[in-house]
Structures are given as structure tokens and as C-alpha cells.
Scaffold this active site. Structure first.
Site, PDB file in Angstrom:
ATOM      1  N   ASP A  29       3.842  23.628 -17.345  1.00  0.00           N
ATOM      2  CA  ASP A  29       4.324  24.323 -18.508  1.00  0.00           C
ATOM      3  C   ASP A  29       3.449  25.424 -19.010  1.00  0.00           C
ATOM      4  O   ASP A  29       2.950  25.686 -20.361  1.00  0.00           O
ATOM      5  CB  ASP A  29       4.522  23.553 -19.769  1.00  0.00           C
ATOM      6  CG  ASP A  29       5.148  21.965 -19.542  1.00  0.00           C
ATOM      7  OD1 ASP A  29       6.219  22.074 -18.672  1.00  0.00           O
ATOM      8  OD2 ASP A  29       4.698  21.010 -19.888  1.00  0.00           O
ATOM      9  N   GLU A 236      15.670  23.043 -22.372  1.00  0.00           N
ATOM     10  CA  GLU A 236      14.439  23.038 -22.940  1.00  0.00           C
ATOM     11  C   GLU A 236      13.612  24.129 -22.454  1.00  0.00           C
ATOM     12  O   GLU A 236      14.181  25.000 -21.724  1.00  0.00           O
ATOM     13  CB  GLU A 236      13.638  21.725 -22.541  1.00  0.00           C
ATOM     14  CG  GLU A 236      13.449  21.596 -21.117  1.00  0.00           C
ATOM     15  CD  GLU A 236      12.708  20.237 -20.610  1.00  0.00           C
ATOM     16  OE1 GLU A 236      12.569  19.544 -21.496  1.00  0.00           O
ATOM     17  OE2 GLU A 236      12.391  20.185 -19.517  1.00  0.00           O
TER      18      GLU A 236
HETATM   19  O1  FUB Z   1       5.590  18.700 -19.796  1.00  0.00           O
HETATM   20  C1  FUB Z   1       6.354  17.823 -20.473  1.00  0.00           C
HETATM   21  C2  FUB Z   1       7.863  18.299 -20.622  1.00  0.00           C
HETATM   22  O2  FUB Z   1       8.311  18.660 -19.145  1.00  0.00           O
HETATM   23  C3  FUB Z   1       7.805  19.821 -21.312  1.00  0.00           C
HETATM   24  O3  FUB Z   1       7.635  19.648 -22.615  1.00  0.00           O
HETATM   25  C4  FUB Z   1       9.019  20.156 -20.800  1.00  0.00           C
HETATM   26  O4  FUB Z   1       9.351  21.533 -21.088  1.00  0.00           O
HETATM   27  C5  FUB Z   1       9.251  19.647 -19.231  1.00  0.00           C
HETATM   28  O5  FUB Z   1       8.521  20.935 -18.403  1.00  0.00           O
END
Ligand code: FUB
Length: 338
Positions: A29, A236
Site C-alpha cells: 500500500d 478500496e
Molecule cells: O494492507 C491492508 C489492506 O489491504 C489495505 O488497507 C487495502 O487497501 C489492501 O491493500
């Protein structure tokens, strides 16, 4: 590329358009920003917390954050400048420090991060520093009215906006009009898809200046993307950047594993779906940031190649992005064809 079984990782790594920026720990991320003509990256710090895979993402059991420095994105190397925040120093946070972001305002650096609180509800926290490498001092409480995951803060010439939210493990489906209800759930395929949530930040960057608002992503006919449109709808990982005076909202489609984008005239939308930036990477999740450095544009992203496909042990990468004459981003294929 989300299916990890039977992958020849030696071959995959040879075909990859970029190599892991860090190999001595796992990172994901990546939120990349240019401060003082250097690239600082603020990723999640992946660990094996020993929790089995489930749809809530409990296996993503991260506990701290590090900051990384890159002098040149062509080098494919990021230097670990050390830990900047630990969950034990955040009074309200219980577990799962997920994808963070940072913003600079004046001489201060505002580091935003999601974590689950004592009731296992995701909130967004803030820690402040005088330097991009810390030390960061956490606020005592999460941002009032914040919820879900993946904060991304965009500086529009001194007006700051936070975008956030993610469905499934990110809990966004539990909210309607900013209110949590355990009975709320995912939408039917024919309903309008969830969009990311956005709010203008207050002058001191510690709270929302206005009620968070849902961002609408429209299709080519001007109709909102539907919840069943899994290949294009928001899941997301929102990110905002500006190119040629237009606003580019990019995001992950989650269960279809694309990084897509939509373009608008206003930071609060509406946005028109414009295409894919990144085809699926190895690993379930895909999450990115985009930043300009010395007149070139770069996509920071991750895959799970370093761990040979372990979903929650990822490695950050970078590759250049290119726009065509109409401002459309050319789709990146993360592994070249044989
Ligand atoms: O890294 C944890 C979660 O996985 C993130 O918040 C999401 O965007 C996904 O990458």
C-alpha cells in the site's frame, strides 16, 4: 493473477516490469510523496501475525509503520529510515494498522492511518511531526466522524481533502450516510455501487471541516456504476492526483484485482470512469499511489512476488505511467508476456 498456485516465480520475476523496492521486510500500500525533491514512501508494514486468511482480512495484522526514502525512482531501491509509529503508542488503536497516507501543510507532516479500535471498528487516526521521517506524535483519539480504511489526503493548492473507505474487511458496507449499523451490508448488484467517501480537512488538519460525502463514479452514459459491475466499481484504496487541471480518482476494484481510474472537474466529483491503470498483480490485493517527480509520473504499487504469493506479505514496487494526448493513462501490464 490473484491465483497464486502453480506460479513459476523465477519466470514471473524475470517478466515483472519492476522489482521489489525493499527485500528485507514486507511492505504494501505505498503512499509516495515528494518532499524537498526526494520521494518518501509510507507503506503498510506487512507481517505474519499467524492469523488464517478470511474475508474480513484479519490476516493483515500489521502493528507499525516505517518510512522509506528514494532518491531516484529509476533505481528501484528504497531505503528504510526506520519505524515512525507503533500501535502500542496509539491509545485508541487495538489492531490492524492498514494503508496510511501523509500530507504536508506549512512545516508540519500529518500522517493518517486506519486501525481497529477497542470495538473492532476501523477508525482513522492522525500522528503529527515536524519532519517527514518523524518522530510522529499520535493524537489521543481517532478523527471524529472517521470510519473504514485507506485514507488518502490530497492537497489542492492548499485545500486538503481526505478520501477513504473500503468494502468487505474495510467495513464501508456497514455505513449509510456516515452512520454505522451492524445490520447494513453489501448492496444488491443492481443498486448503485458504494463510492469512496471524501471530506474537506479543517485548517489544523485534525478533523473534517464538513460531513464526509460519498463520491459518485459515473459510466459512459452518465449513470452511476452499479454494485454488480465488479470490474469497474470502487472497492478500496482511493488516490487523487491532478493532471492538466483535471482530477484523477484512482482505486482498486478488490475482488477483480484492477487499479482503475475516473476523471472529474472537481475534487468532490462526480467522476467519469476512464479505464484501467494496472492489470492484476500476483496476490489478492492491489493498492497504489501516483506521484510526479521531476516532470515524470510514477505508479507505486505492490505485489506478493517476494513472498511467492502469500496474500498478506507483499512488496512495494514502482513503474512509470504515461498519458496519451487525451490525458488517458496507458494501462500497465505488471508482467511482460513471454
Ligand atoms: O494492507 C491492508 C489492506 O489491504 C489495505 O488497507 C487495502 O487497501 C489492501 O491493500
Amino acid at each position: 493473477m490473484s491465483e497464486e498456485k502453480n506460479i513459476d516465480f523465477f519466470d514471473l520475476n524475470k517478466r515483472a516490469v519492476s522489482q521489489p523496492l525493499v527485500t528485507d521486510n514486507y511492505s504494501a500500500d505505498p503512499s509516495a510523496h515528494v518532499f524537498d525533491n526526494k520521494i518518501y514512501i509510507y507503506p503498510s508494514h506487512d507481517i505474519d501475525a499467524g492469523i488464517p486468511f478470511n474475508d474480513n482480512g484479519d490476516h493483515f495484522g500489521m502493528k507499525d509503520y516505517h518510512v522509506y526514502l528514494m532518491n531516484n525512482p529509476d533505481d528501484n531501491v528504497a531505503k528504510d529510515l526506520g519505524k515512525i509509529l507503533d500501535i502500542k503508542d496509539v491509545p485508541w488503536a487495538k489492531r490492524q494498522m492498514w494503508a496510511p497516507d501523509i500530507a504536508k501543510k506549512g512545516n508540519k507532516y500529518y500522517f493518517y492511518f486506519p486501525a481497529k479500535d477497542k470495538d473492532d471498528i476501523f477508525r482513522i487516526g492522525l500522528a503529527i511531526s515536524n519532519s517527514p521521517i518523524g518522530p510522529f506524535v499520535p493524537e489521543q483519539n481517532p478523527i471524529e466522524g472517521s470510519y473504514s480504511i485507506d485514507p488518502a489526503v490530497f492537497d489542492d493548492n492548499g485545500v486538503y481533502y481526505m478520501y477513504f473507505g473500503g468494502i468487505w474487511g474495510g467495513q464501508l458496507q456497514k455505513y449509510r450516510n456516515n452512520k454505522y449499523n451492524i445490520k447494513n451490508d453489501l448492496l444488491n448488484d443492481k443498486e448503485n455501487a458504494f463510492g469512496p467517501i471524501a471530506a474537506k480537512m479543517s485548517d489544523d488538519m485534525k478533523s473534517f471541516a464538513s460531513d464526509p460525502q460519498e463520491i459518485i463514479i459515473l459510466d459512459e452514459n452518465g449513470s452511476p456504476l452499479l454494485a454488480g459491475d465488479n470490474e469497474r466499481r470502487y472497492f478500496e484504496g482511493p488516490w487523487m492526483h491532478k493532471f492538466n487541471n483535471k482530477y484523477y480518482l484512482s482505486y482498486s476494484t478488490g475482488d477483480t484485482h484492477y487499479i482503475c481510474y475516473a476523471v472529474g472537474e472537481n475534487p468532490m466529483g462526480p467522476f467519469y470512469y476512464a479505464g484501467r491503470i494496472l492489470e492484476p498483480v500476483v496476490g489478492w490485493t492491489t493498492h497504489h499511489s501516483i506521484c510526479e517527480f521531476n516532470g515524470r509520473w510514477f505508479l507505486f504499487y505492490h505485489d506478493a512476488s517476494l513472498s511467492k504469493g502469500v496474500t498478506h506479505l507483499r512488496c512495494m514496487k514502482v513503474t512509470e505511467i504515461f498519458y496519451d494526448e487525451e490525458g488517458l493513462i496507458k494501462t500497465i501490464y505488471p508482467y511482460r508476456n513471454k
